[in-house]
Design a protein around this motif. Sequence first.
Motif, mmCIF file in Angstrom:
data_model
loop_
_atom_site.group_PDB
_atom_site.id
_atom_site.type_symbol
_atom_site.label_atom_id
_atom_site.label_comp_id
_atom_site.label_asym_id
_atom_site.label_seq_id
_atom_site.Cartn_x
_atom_site.Cartn_y
_atom_site.Cartn_z
ATOM 1 N N PRO A 1 0.815 -1.229 0.000
ATOM 2 C CA PRO A 1 0.000 0.000 0.000
ATOM 3 C C PRO A 1 0.844 1.272 0.000
ATOM 4 N N ALA A 2 1.957 1.267 0.716
ATOM 5 C CA ALA A 2 2.815 2.454 0.732
ATOM 6 C C ALA A 2 3.472 2.663 -0.631
ATOM 7 N N ILE A 3 3.843 1.580 -1.301
ATOM 8 C CA ILE A 3 4.454 1.709 -2.622
ATOM 9 C C ILE A 3 3.439 2.272 -3.616
ATOM 10 N N ILE A 4 2.206 1.783 -3.575
ATOM 11 C CA ILE A 4 1.184 2.268 -4.503
ATOM 12 C C ILE A 4 0.832 3.725 -4.205
ATOM 13 N N ALA A 5 0.797 4.091 -2.932
ATOM 14 C CA ALA A 5 0.569 5.497 -2.589
ATOM 15 C C ALA A 5 1.696 6.370 -3.133
ATOM 16 N N GLY A 6 2.912 5.852 -3.090
ATOM 17 C CA GLY A 6 4.036 6.571 -3.685
ATOM 18 C C GLY A 6 3.889 6.733 -5.187
ATOM 19 N N TRP A 7 3.418 5.670 -5.858
ATOM 20 C CA TRP A 7 3.147 5.794 -7.300
ATOM 21 C C TRP A 7 2.172 6.948 -7.557
ATOM 22 N N ALA A 8 1.067 6.962 -6.806
ATOM 23 C CA ALA A 8 0.040 7.971 -7.036
ATOM 24 C C ALA A 8 0.595 9.380 -6.850
ATOM 25 N N ALA A 9 1.398 9.576 -5.803
ATOM 26 C CA ALA A 9 1.972 10.897 -5.551
ATOM 27 C C ALA A 9 2.961 11.278 -6.643
ATOM 28 N N ASP A 10 3.830 10.355 -7.027
ATOM 29 C CA ASP A 10 4.818 10.649 -8.070
ATOM 30 C C ASP A 10 4.144 10.906 -9.409
ATOM 31 N N ALA A 11 3.101 10.136 -9.701
ATOM 32 C CA ALA A 11 2.386 10.316 -10.969
ATOM 33 C C ALA A 11 1.701 11.676 -11.014
ATOM 34 N N ALA A 12 1.057 12.073 -9.911
ATOM 35 C CA ALA A 12 0.386 13.371 -9.877
ATOM 36 C C ALA A 12 1.391 14.504 -10.045
ATOM 37 N N PHE B 1 0.454 5.979 -12.886
ATOM 38 C CA PHE B 1 1.677 5.568 -13.568
ATOM 39 C C PHE B 1 2.286 6.626 -14.478
ATOM 40 N N SER B 2 1.845 7.865 -14.379
ATOM 41 C CA SER B 2 2.368 8.917 -15.256
ATOM 42 C C SER B 2 3.877 9.033 -15.171
ATOM 43 N N HIS B 3 4.436 8.867 -13.978
ATOM 44 C CA HIS B 3 5.874 9.039 -13.772
ATOM 45 C C HIS B 3 6.700 7.966 -14.469
ATOM 46 N N CYS B 4 6.073 6.871 -14.888
ATOM 47 C CA CYS B 4 6.820 5.840 -15.621
ATOM 48 C C CYS B 4 7.259 6.334 -16.992
ATOM 49 N N ALA B 5 6.747 7.498 -17.408
ATOM 50 C CA ALA B 5 7.195 8.115 -18.657
ATOM 51 C C ALA B 5 8.503 8.871 -18.490
ATOM 52 N N ALA B 6 8.911 9.148 -17.262
ATOM 53 C CA ALA B 6 10.008 10.090 -17.026
ATOM 54 C C ALA B 6 11.336 9.632 -17.618
ATOM 55 N N GLY B 7 11.656 8.354 -17.478
ATOM 56 C CA GLY B 7 12.950 7.884 -17.959
ATOM 57 C C GLY B 7 13.124 8.079 -19.448
ATOM 58 N N LEU B 8 12.126 7.659 -20.234
ATOM 59 C CA LEU B 8 12.216 7.825 -21.685
ATOM 60 C C LEU B 8 12.050 9.278 -22.099
ATOM 61 N N ASN B 9 11.158 10.019 -21.421
ATOM 62 C CA ASN B 9 10.969 11.429 -21.757
ATOM 63 C C ASN B 9 12.271 12.204 -21.680
ATOM 64 N N ALA B 10 13.108 11.881 -20.700
ATOM 65 C CA ALA B 10 14.370 12.603 -20.523
ATOM 66 C C ALA B 10 15.291 12.444 -21.723
ATOM 67 N N HIS B 11 15.052 11.428 -22.534
ATOM 68 C CA HIS B 11 15.876 11.182 -23.715
ATOM 69 C C HIS B 11 15.123 11.493 -25.014
ATOM 70 N N GLY B 12 14.034 12.261 -24.897
ATOM 71 C CA GLY B 12 13.342 12.714 -26.088
ATOM 72 C C GLY B 12 12.338 11.752 -26.670
ATOM 73 N N VAL B 13 11.966 10.710 -25.937
ATOM 74 C CA VAL B 13 10.959 9.756 -26.402
ATOM 75 C C VAL B 13 9.636 10.066 -25.700
ATOM 76 N N ALA B 14 8.562 10.202 -26.469
ATOM 77 C CA ALA B 14 7.244 10.408 -25.889
ATOM 78 C C ALA B 14 6.692 9.082 -25.376
ATOM 79 N N VAL B 15 5.843 9.156 -24.359
ATOM 80 C CA VAL B 15 5.224 7.949 -23.780
ATOM 81 C C VAL B 15 3.727 8.185 -23.647
ATOM 82 N N ALA B 16 2.951 7.263 -24.209
ATOM 83 C CA ALA B 16 1.502 7.254 -24.020
ATOM 84 C C ALA B 16 1.173 6.257 -22.920
ATOM 85 N N VAL B 17 0.578 6.734 -21.838
ATOM 86 C CA VAL B 17 0.160 5.877 -20.728
ATOM 87 C C VAL B 17 -1.316 5.536 -20.962
#
Length: 255
Positions: free
Chosen positions: A23-34, A82-98
């Motif tokens: 539950p704490a990990i999923i709450a972290g996902w939600a906060a990071d994604a927002a 899961f919005s933050h899962c785009a961050a790694g690729l975005n930093a290198h110029g790749v778009a991510v559709a979630v």
Amino acid sequence: MQPPHDPALQRQYDNPALVPEHPAIIAGWAADAAAYRRRGGELDIAYGPSPRERYDLFGPQEAPIAVFIHGGYWQKLDKSFFSHCAAGLNAHGVAVAVLGFDLCPAVSIRDILRQVQAACTALPRRPALAFGHSAGGHLAAMLLASGHVPAALPISGVFELAPLRHTTIGTALQLSEAAARALSPRFLPPPARGWLHAVVGSAESPEFRRQTRDFAAAWGGTAEELPGLNHFSVLAPFSDPDSPLITRMLGAIAA
């Protein structure tokens, strides 16, 4: 008809029970994604009539596009975690559709597959890669199998669905034996051309690790166990631009 539950399989596939701190990990996902959405992105782009048939697009419009597909055993969560899962690729110029999609039992897994296929078709360009977590790993593999993407990186995916029929997880999925096999990437012909790298946490259950190894071997892909990561913490590398997995994905996209 749903077969009897098997306690041994239940233990192998019940990830919340295996990771009490989830539950704490999923709450972290939600906060990071927002927080990541507050930085920008095009949100809730419709690709179908259902309110959940929407995707969020992060990154430059002219860039190559990857798709991310969330987990939750096809019956929980949504793209907003899961919005933050785009961050790694975005930093290198790749778009991510979630991608968002409907959930079981309101729809079937086959319906969900049709929805994510439709999402890929609706994107501004054909996606260069699909990556997804758990049930999303299954769907990423199925997109590779159907030719909707040329490359896939499933994360802790489920590639053989039959064992789930013997667990409480399978109740909402309502899978017959024939449907479970037909929707299992492990038993589908590998695509004639395609790039596959399947990853799983080394702290995951033996069944999840076996499924990853067996699927990658069956399709002639590669597999990797990520040291010390469990079924939930396994997503951490994908928001890190310096992760070796991001480098690997960039190589597949550029190929």
